[in-house]
Design a protein around this motif. Sequence first.
Motif, PDB file in Angstrom:
ATOM      1  N   HIS A  78       0.837  -1.201   0.000  1.00 60.63           N
ATOM      2  CA  HIS A  78       0.000   0.000   0.000  1.00 60.63           C
ATOM      3  C   HIS A  78       0.876   1.257   0.000  1.00 60.63           C
ATOM      4  N   GLU A  79       1.940   1.246   0.776  1.00 59.86           N
ATOM      5  CA  GLU A  79       2.864   2.386   0.801  1.00 59.86           C
ATOM      6  C   GLU A  79       3.519   2.590  -0.566  1.00 59.86           C
ATOM      7  N   ILE A  80       3.885   1.492  -1.226  1.00 63.56           N
ATOM      8  CA  ILE A  80       4.506   1.575  -2.553  1.00 63.56           C
ATOM      9  C   ILE A  80       3.529   2.187  -3.557  1.00 63.56           C
ATOM     10  N   VAL A  81       2.297   1.727  -3.535  1.00 64.86           N
ATOM     11  CA  VAL A  81       1.276   2.254  -4.457  1.00 64.86           C
ATOM     12  C   VAL A  81       1.065   3.751  -4.206  1.00 64.86           C
ATOM     13  N   GLN A  82       0.945   4.139  -2.938  1.00 63.02           N
ATOM     14  CA  GLN A  82       0.714   5.551  -2.606  1.00 63.02           C
ATOM     15  C   GLN A  82       1.896   6.423  -3.039  1.00 63.02           C
ATOM     16  N   ALA A  83       3.117   5.932  -2.821  1.00 66.91           N
ATOM     17  CA  ALA A  83       4.309   6.718  -3.150  1.00 66.91           C
ATOM     18  C   ALA A  83       4.494   6.883  -4.658  1.00 66.91           C
ATOM     19  N   ASN A  84       3.899   5.998  -5.434  1.00 66.48           N
ATOM     20  CA  ASN A  84       4.078   6.022  -6.887  1.00 66.48           C
ATOM     21  C   ASN A  84       2.789   6.324  -7.638  1.00 66.48           C
ATOM     22  N   GLN A  85       1.886   7.024  -6.990  1.00 66.77           N
ATOM     23  CA  GLN A  85       0.585   7.379  -7.575  1.00 66.77           C
ATOM     24  C   GLN A  85       0.742   8.140  -8.892  1.00 66.77           C
ATOM     25  N   LYS A  86       1.702   9.064  -8.924  1.00 64.40           N
ATOM     26  CA  LYS A  86       1.906   9.876 -10.127  1.00 64.40           C
ATOM     27  C   LYS A  86       2.280   8.998 -11.321  1.00 64.40           C
ATOM     28  N   TYR A  87       3.228   8.087 -11.118  1.00 65.09           N
ATOM     29  CA  TYR A  87       3.655   7.224 -12.216  1.00 65.09           C
ATOM     30  C   TYR A  87       2.563   6.217 -12.572  1.00 65.09           C
ATOM     31  N   GLN A  88       1.818   5.775 -11.599  1.00 60.72           N
ATOM     32  CA  GLN A  88       0.697   4.864 -11.847  1.00 60.72           C
ATOM     33  C   GLN A  88      -0.306   5.521 -12.797  1.00 60.72           C
ATOM     34  N   GLU A  89      -0.632   6.789 -12.560  1.00 60.51           N
ATOM     35  CA  GLU A  89      -1.573   7.511 -13.415  1.00 60.51           C
ATOM     36  C   GLU A  89      -1.012   7.694 -14.820  1.00 60.51           C
ATOM     37  N   ILE A  90       0.286   7.980 -14.910  1.00 58.87           N
ATOM     38  CA  ILE A  90       0.920   8.143 -16.224  1.00 58.87           C
ATOM     39  C   ILE A  90       0.837   6.842 -17.011  1.00 58.87           C
ATOM     40  N   LEU A  91       1.133   5.720 -16.356  1.00 60.79           N
ATOM     41  CA  LEU A  91       1.047   4.422 -17.029  1.00 60.79           C
ATOM     42  C   LEU A  91      -0.386   4.093 -17.412  1.00 60.79           C
ATOM     43  N   ASP A  92      -1.310   4.353 -16.510  1.00 63.15           N
ATOM     44  CA  ASP A  92      -2.710   4.022 -16.746  1.00 63.15           C
ATOM     45  C   ASP A  92      -3.289   4.810 -17.917  1.00 63.15           C
TER      46      ASP A  92
END
Length: 133
Positions: free
Chosen positions: A63-77
């Motif tokens: 959960h911490e990893i997902v939260q810390a990388n929210q910006k990159y997650q959105e870019i990939l998505d």
Amino acid sequence: MKLTISLDILEEAFYYVSPMKPVSTVPLIYATFLAEKGQVAYTTENEAKFTRKIERTFKTAFHEIVQANQKYQEILDQDKLLSLQEHSTLQGQLINSVIDTIQKYPELQLIRVELTGSWPVYQTEAGHLDLSE
């Protein structure tokens, strides 16, 4: 015993993949752990997984990893166009985040991190994915 977990930051989910690591068309991170006998449980199909206590610790770290990388997650998505340097920087930050976060939990003995699947590195407008097709 070595135990490998597939982290899918786009779906915010993880899966046990030991001992077979499937090839994926989505960007995944494989995290391999060294687990003691007391940290491993088995499913009804006799597949290894973390015990409930260790899995809760892993879920917290994930959960911490997902939260810390929210910006990159959105870019990939959203399949946003980035330069080679931007992708490399964000992927490096993601890997460091995975390692640093997991290492905060001494019961999780991380021994390997791999990127697998379809990670964008270079893309022009012509290479933009049209997900509606």
